[in-house]
Design a protein around this motif. Structure first.
Motif, PDB file in Angstrom:
ATOM      1  N   LYS A   1     -26.344   9.450  49.544  1.00 17.19           N
ATOM      2  CA  LYS A   1     -26.859  10.524  50.399  1.00 17.19           C
ATOM      3  C   LYS A   1     -26.916  10.065  51.858  1.00 17.19           C
ATOM      4  O   LYS A   1     -26.514  10.789  52.767  1.00 17.19           O
ATOM      5  N   ALA A   2     -27.393   8.854  52.085  1.00 17.72           N
ATOM      6  CA  ALA A   2     -27.492   8.320  53.447  1.00 17.72           C
ATOM      7  C   ALA A   2     -26.110   8.131  54.075  1.00 17.72           C
ATOM      8  O   ALA A   2     -25.911   8.445  55.252  1.00 17.72           O
ATOM      9  N   VAL A   3     -25.158   7.618  53.308  1.00 17.53           N
ATOM     10  CA  VAL A   3     -23.805   7.406  53.834  1.00 17.53           C
ATOM     11  C   VAL A   3     -23.139   8.739  54.163  1.00 17.53           C
ATOM     12  O   VAL A   3     -22.518   8.884  55.213  1.00 17.53           O
ATOM     13  N   ASN A   4     -23.270   9.714  53.276  1.00 25.43           N
ATOM     14  CA  ASN A   4     -22.667  11.022  53.538  1.00 25.43           C
ATOM     15  C   ASN A   4     -23.260  11.663  54.788  1.00 25.43           C
ATOM     16  O   ASN A   4     -22.543  12.278  55.572  1.00 25.43           O
ATOM     17  N   ALA A   5     -24.559  11.522  54.988  1.00 25.54           N
ATOM     18  CA  ALA A   5     -25.197  12.070  56.181  1.00 25.54           C
ATOM     19  C   ALA A   5     -24.685  11.358  57.437  1.00 25.54           C
ATOM     20  O   ALA A   5     -24.397  11.995  58.456  1.00 25.54           O
ATOM     21  N   ALA A   6     -24.548  10.040  57.370  1.00 23.38           N
ATOM     22  CA  ALA A   6     -24.076   9.263  58.520  1.00 23.38           C
ATOM     23  C   ALA A   6     -22.607   9.551  58.821  1.00 23.38           C
ATOM     24  O   ALA A   6     -22.188   9.546  59.982  1.00 23.38           O
ATOM     25  N   ALA A   7     -21.810   9.813  57.796  1.00 21.83           N
ATOM     26  CA  ALA A   7     -20.379  10.033  57.978  1.00 21.83           C
ATOM     27  C   ALA A   7     -20.052  11.457  58.420  1.00 21.83           C
ATOM     28  O   ALA A   7     -18.930  11.710  58.858  1.00 21.83           O
ATOM     29  N   ALA A   8     -21.010  12.355  58.337  1.00 22.45           N
ATOM     30  CA  ALA A   8     -20.746  13.770  58.607  1.00 22.45           C
ATOM     31  C   ALA A   8     -20.075  14.013  59.953  1.00 22.45           C
ATOM     32  O   ALA A   8     -19.144  14.797  60.043  1.00 22.45           O
ATOM     33  N   GLY A   9     -20.500  13.353  60.997  1.00 19.24           N
ATOM     34  CA  GLY A   9     -19.913  13.598  62.300  1.00 19.24           C
ATOM     35  C   GLY A   9     -18.759  12.683  62.651  1.00 19.24           C
ATOM     36  O   GLY A   9     -18.111  12.858  63.670  1.00 19.24           O
TER      37      GLY A   9
ATOM     38  N   ALA B   1      -9.943  13.127  60.787  1.00 19.82           N
ATOM     39  CA  ALA B   1      -9.328  11.905  60.261  1.00 19.82           C
ATOM     40  C   ALA B   1     -10.220  11.272  59.198  1.00 19.82           C
ATOM     41  O   ALA B   1     -11.450  11.367  59.246  1.00 19.82           O
ATOM     42  N   THR B   2      -9.588  10.599  58.257  1.00 21.27           N
ATOM     43  CA  THR B   2     -10.314   9.882  57.218  1.00 21.27           C
ATOM     44  C   THR B   2     -10.813   8.561  57.795  1.00 21.27           C
ATOM     45  O   THR B   2     -10.107   7.898  58.548  1.00 21.27           O
ATOM     46  N   LEU B   3     -12.030   8.199  57.431  1.00 20.43           N
ATOM     47  CA  LEU B   3     -12.589   6.928  57.903  1.00 20.43           C
ATOM     48  C   LEU B   3     -11.836   5.757  57.296  1.00 20.43           C
ATOM     49  O   LEU B   3     -11.420   5.805  56.139  1.00 20.43           O
ATOM     50  N   SER B   4     -11.689   4.702  58.072  1.00 20.77           N
ATOM     51  CA  SER B   4     -11.006   3.504  57.596  1.00 20.77           C
ATOM     52  C   SER B   4     -11.902   2.765  56.603  1.00 20.77           C
ATOM     53  O   SER B   4     -13.127   2.967  56.606  1.00 20.77           O
ATOM     54  N   PRO B   5     -11.323   1.896  55.763  1.00 27.21           N
ATOM     55  CA  PRO B   5     -12.139   1.120  54.828  1.00 27.21           C
ATOM     56  C   PRO B   5     -13.215   0.285  55.535  1.00 27.21           C
ATOM     57  O   PRO B   5     -14.332   0.140  55.025  1.00 27.21           O
TER      58      PRO B   5
ATOM     59  N   GLU C   1       2.890  20.170  51.457  1.00 27.12           N
ATOM     60  CA  GLU C   1       1.819  21.146  51.709  1.00 27.12           C
ATOM     61  C   GLU C   1       0.503  20.430  51.976  1.00 27.12           C
ATOM     62  O   GLU C   1      -0.238  20.792  52.896  1.00 27.12           O
ATOM     63  N   ALA C   2       0.184  19.410  51.174  1.00 26.95           N
ATOM     64  CA  ALA C   2      -1.059  18.652  51.366  1.00 26.95           C
ATOM     65  C   ALA C   2      -1.070  17.981  52.733  1.00 26.95           C
ATOM     66  O   ALA C   2      -2.094  17.985  53.432  1.00 26.95           O
ATOM     67  N   ASP C   3       0.072  17.428  53.133  1.00 27.93           N
ATOM     68  CA  ASP C   3       0.175  16.775  54.443  1.00 27.93           C
ATOM     69  C   ASP C   3      -0.068  17.777  55.573  1.00 27.93           C
ATOM     70  O   ASP C   3      -0.744  17.465  56.553  1.00 27.93           O
ATOM     71  N   LEU C   4       0.482  18.985  55.431  1.00 23.75           N
ATOM     72  CA  LEU C   4       0.289  20.021  56.444  1.00 23.75           C
ATOM     73  C   LEU C   4      -1.182  20.420  56.531  1.00 23.75           C
ATOM     74  O   LEU C   4      -1.749  20.518  57.623  1.00 23.75           O
ATOM     75  N   ILE C   5      -1.815  20.622  55.406  1.00 24.04           N
ATOM     76  CA  ILE C   5      -3.228  21.023  55.399  1.00 24.04           C
ATOM     77  C   ILE C   5      -4.102  19.929  56.001  1.00 24.04           C
ATOM     78  O   ILE C   5      -5.060  20.218  56.726  1.00 24.04           O
ATOM     79  N   GLU C   6      -3.765  18.678  55.733  1.00 27.61           N
ATOM     80  CA  GLU C   6      -4.558  17.565  56.268  1.00 27.61           C
ATOM     81  C   GLU C   6      -4.569  17.523  57.787  1.00 27.61           C
ATOM     82  O   GLU C   6      -5.496  16.974  58.378  1.00 27.61           O
ATOM     83  N   THR C   7      -3.569  18.117  58.427  1.00 25.31           N
ATOM     84  CA  THR C   7      -3.560  18.122  59.894  1.00 25.31           C
ATOM     85  C   THR C   7      -4.709  18.961  60.448  1.00 25.31           C
ATOM     86  O   THR C   7      -5.038  18.829  61.630  1.00 25.31           O
ATOM     87  N   TYR C   8      -5.314  19.799  59.636  1.00 25.27           N
ATOM     88  CA  TYR C   8      -6.424  20.645  60.067  1.00 25.27           C
ATOM     89  C   TYR C   8      -7.782  20.013  59.740  1.00 25.27           C
ATOM     90  O   TYR C   8      -8.820  20.595  60.032  1.00 25.27           O
ATOM     91  N   LEU C   9      -7.764  18.849  59.137  1.00 23.68           N
ATOM     92  CA  LEU C   9      -8.995  18.152  58.771  1.00 23.68           C
ATOM     93  C   LEU C   9      -9.239  16.980  59.710  1.00 23.68           C
ATOM     94  O   LEU C   9      -8.290  16.418  60.263  1.00 23.68           O
TER      95      LEU C   9
END
Length: 152
Positions: A125-133, A94-98, A84-92
């Motif tokens: 706060k700065a990282v979250n703002a930069a990662a938003a898009g 992609a996760t940023l790489s390390p 179920e988690a894998d299916l839901i992740e298809t709607y999100l």
């Protein structure tokens, strides 16, 4: 097409295909979004970003449940939660790489002039703002990377 519209469209498709697993999972997450929209003092329609946050929360719940089931020896239930988690992740997104997270943290530290652990909130706060898009970032992982960069 918004995420919620895509979920609804995919639900219709899965119902026509008689795919009970996908249908059940999509109904659950659409229900979670609708419940979140109605929470609070006034019901409102969520933006796509808010829907994505609900989906990320649902993924996290299922991953935690899968771990609990696996620890208890209920491997079939753990596998279902993971699927179920894998299916839901298809709607999100992609996760940023390390490497991308490390680069964002380095840029945020440089731009904010952070010098130590006391500046962690400003850097986060700065990282979250930069990662938003750019994509998703796990808050726990991000916190660990920022803390390591500021201490070390």
């Amino acid at each position: 097409m918004t995420t919620l519209e895509r979920l609804t469209s995919d639900l219709t498709t899965s119902m026509k295909a008689r795919d009970t697993f996908t249908t059940g999972t999509l109904r659950q997450i659409i229900g979670a979004v609708r419940t979140a929209e109605k929470s609070g003092s006034v019901a409102r329609d969520f933006s796509d970003d808010e829907v994505q946050k609900v989906l990320a929360s649902e993924v996290k719940k299922r991953r935690e449940s899968a771990q609990i089931f696996a620890d208890a020896g209920a491997d079939d239930r753990a596998a279902n939660e993971t699927a179920e988690a894998d299916l839901i992740e298809t709607y999100l997104p992609a996760t940023l790489s390390p490497e991308q997270v490390d680069a964002l943290v380095a840029d945020a530290i440089a731009s904010t002039g952070a010098t130590g652990p006391k500046d962690m909130g400003t850097v986060m706060k700065a990282v979250n703002a930069a990662a938003a898009g750019l994509g998703r970032v796990d808050g726990k992982v991000l916190s660990q990377v920022v803390r390591a960069a500021l201490v070390g």
